[in-house]
Each structure stands twice: as structure tokens, then as C-alpha cells.
Scaffold this motif. Structure first.
Motif, PDB file in Angstrom:
ATOM      1  N   ILE A 152      -7.084   4.508   1.990  1.00 47.72           N
ATOM      2  CA  ILE A 152      -6.514   3.231   2.381  1.00 47.72           C
ATOM      3  C   ILE A 152      -7.218   2.910   2.770  1.00 47.72           C
ATOM      4  O   ILE A 152      -7.163   1.245   3.742  1.00 47.72           O
ATOM      5  CB  ILE A 152      -5.531   4.015   2.641  1.00 47.72           C
ATOM      6  CG1 ILE A 152      -3.998   4.999   1.721  1.00 47.72           C
ATOM      7  CG2 ILE A 152      -4.249   3.281   3.999  1.00 47.72           C
ATOM      8  CD1 ILE A 152      -3.377   6.008   1.933  1.00 47.72           C
ATOM      9  N   ARG A 153      -8.266   3.288   4.181  1.00 49.79           N
ATOM     10  CA  ARG A 153      -9.081   2.931   5.057  1.00 49.79           C
ATOM     11  C   ARG A 153      -9.815   1.837   4.372  1.00 49.79           C
ATOM     12  O   ARG A 153      -9.558   0.687   4.827  1.00 49.79           O
ATOM     13  CB  ARG A 153     -10.214   3.943   5.335  1.00 49.79           C
ATOM     14  CG  ARG A 153     -10.936   3.365   6.894  1.00 49.79           C
ATOM     15  CD  ARG A 153     -11.302   4.845   7.654  1.00 49.79           C
ATOM     16  NE  ARG A 153     -12.535   4.846   6.468  1.00 49.79           N
ATOM     17  CZ  ARG A 153     -12.357   6.857   6.034  1.00 49.79           C
ATOM     18  NH1 ARG A 153     -11.400   7.232   6.225  1.00 49.79           N
ATOM     19  NH2 ARG A 153     -13.538   6.914   5.666  1.00 49.79           N
TER      20      ARG A 153
ATOM     21  N   GLU B 251      -8.225   5.446  10.268  1.00 48.59           N
ATOM     22  CA  GLU B 251      -7.309   5.993   8.644  1.00 48.59           C
ATOM     23  C   GLU B 251      -7.846   7.573   8.261  1.00 48.59           C
ATOM     24  O   GLU B 251      -9.273   7.341   8.366  1.00 48.59           O
ATOM     25  CB  GLU B 251      -7.232   5.318   8.130  1.00 48.59           C
ATOM     26  CG  GLU B 251      -6.003   5.689   6.000  1.00 48.59           C
ATOM     27  CD  GLU B 251      -5.137   6.249   6.612  1.00 48.59           C
ATOM     28  OE1 GLU B 251      -5.140   7.882   5.981  1.00 48.59           O
ATOM     29  OE2 GLU B 251      -4.408   5.770   6.903  1.00 48.59           O
ATOM     30  N   ASP B 252      -7.403   8.253   7.717  1.00 50.09           N
ATOM     31  CA  ASP B 252      -8.229   9.586   6.970  1.00 50.09           C
ATOM     32  C   ASP B 252      -8.094   9.472   6.366  1.00 50.09           C
ATOM     33  O   ASP B 252      -8.907  10.092   5.374  1.00 50.09           O
ATOM     34  CB  ASP B 252      -7.150  10.821   7.917  1.00 50.09           C
ATOM     35  CG  ASP B 252      -5.847  10.996   7.754  1.00 50.09           C
ATOM     36  OD1 ASP B 252      -5.229   9.814   7.695  1.00 50.09           O
ATOM     37  OD2 ASP B 252      -5.417  12.267   7.245  1.00 50.09           O
ATOM     38  N   ASP B 253      -6.908   9.010   5.446  1.00 42.76           N
ATOM     39  CA  ASP B 253      -7.795   8.090   4.080  1.00 42.76           C
ATOM     40  C   ASP B 253      -8.379   7.568   3.638  1.00 42.76           C
ATOM     41  O   ASP B 253      -8.578   6.185   3.838  1.00 42.76           O
ATOM     42  CB  ASP B 253      -6.072   8.354   2.808  1.00 42.76           C
ATOM     43  CG  ASP B 253      -5.557   8.376   1.699  1.00 42.76           C
ATOM     44  OD1 ASP B 253      -6.919   7.558   1.198  1.00 42.76           O
ATOM     45  OD2 ASP B 253      -5.557   9.049   1.149  1.00 42.76           O
TER      46      ASP B 253
ATOM     47  N   ASP C  30      -3.329   4.908  11.326  1.00 49.53           N
ATOM     48  CA  ASP C  30      -1.963   5.666  10.885  1.00 49.53           C
ATOM     49  C   ASP C  30      -1.442   6.623  12.320  1.00 49.53           C
ATOM     50  O   ASP C  30      -2.329   7.013  13.092  1.00 49.53           O
ATOM     51  CB  ASP C  30      -3.212   6.321  10.074  1.00 49.53           C
ATOM     52  CG  ASP C  30      -2.040   7.138   9.039  1.00 49.53           C
ATOM     53  OD1 ASP C  30      -0.773   7.057   9.055  1.00 49.53           O
ATOM     54  OD2 ASP C  30      -2.825   7.943   7.959  1.00 49.53           O
TER      55      ASP C  30
END
Length: 125
Positions: free
Chosen positions: A16-17, A11-13, A56
């Protein structure tokens, strides 16, 4: 209760990760994480054992979650794959790997844990 099957979260955020990692660790899984598709591909190449992937679909520049999952399945044919996206999950049936699940953001932690457990049970049978 610790589950021995290692899972990779992509996940790049960062927030959220971290939330996804905490959810899966609380569910008893051993979890590693990557913030980009490129990092995930390298992690998969270097890993010795991977049973689950939660990714994601849109990961910014570089490989997408679709590409990460296809790459993981080349090395680990039975890996459990969960896709998640803020967009519609409509493309999942055509672009996703077989025997995977797509979750639309936002989703409850219980949905992630149930999906991972179900996929892993199916892969081991």
C-alpha cells in the motif's frame, strides 16, 4: 511537472505504501516514506522542509497516525494532513488535527491527489 512541496507517506503495509508513493510521485510531488510511526517521528524531527503528510491511522506497534500528525503539526503548523484507514473515519473529527482530510480505504488515486492539492492550497493562502 514537479511540485516542490515534499510529502511524507506513513503506512505499515509495504505494498500500500509503494502504491501511495507512486500515486503522489505521478502527481508531481516529491515523496519520502516510512513504514512505522516511530520511523515517521524520527523523519519529521530530522527533516528541514515538509509540506504534506499522508498517514494510515493504525500503524501497528508504536505511535499511531494520530500521534504522527500531531507531532508533524508541532514542527510544521501548516502541514497538509491526510489520514487514511480501513476502519470508519468516525474518530477523525475528534482525534485528527484541524484542517485535515480522512479517506476511507479503498480510495481512488484521484481522491488522494485532489485532497493533497486542496489542503496545500489552503495552507498557502
Amino acid at each position: 511537472m514537479e511540485v516542490v512541496q515534499p510529502i511524507l507517506v506513513v503506512e505499515d503495509d509495504a505494498l500500500i505504501r509503494m502504491s501511495l508513493v507512486e500515486c503522489l510521485v505521478a502527481g508531481g510531488y516529491t515523496v519520502s516514506d516510512c513504514g512505522s510511526g516511530a520511523a515517521a517521528l524520527a523523519f519529521i524531527d530530522e527533516s528541514d522542509d515538509l509540506h504534506g503528510l499522508a498517514t494510515d491511522i493504525k500503524l501497528g506497534k508504536g505511535p499511531s497516525g494520530w500521534e504522527v500528525a500531531h507531532h508533524a503539526r508541532q514542527k510544521y503548523p501548516n502541514i497538509a494532513v491526510i489520514y487514511f484507514t480501513g476502519d470508519s473515519t468516525a474518530d477523525w473529527s475528534s482525534q485528527g488535527v484541524p484542517n485535515s482530510v480522512a479517506l476511507e480505504k479503498p480510495f481512488a488515486a484521484a481522491q488522494m491527489l485532489t485532497a493533497m492539492a486542496t489542503l496545500m492550497m489552503g495552507a498557502s493562502s
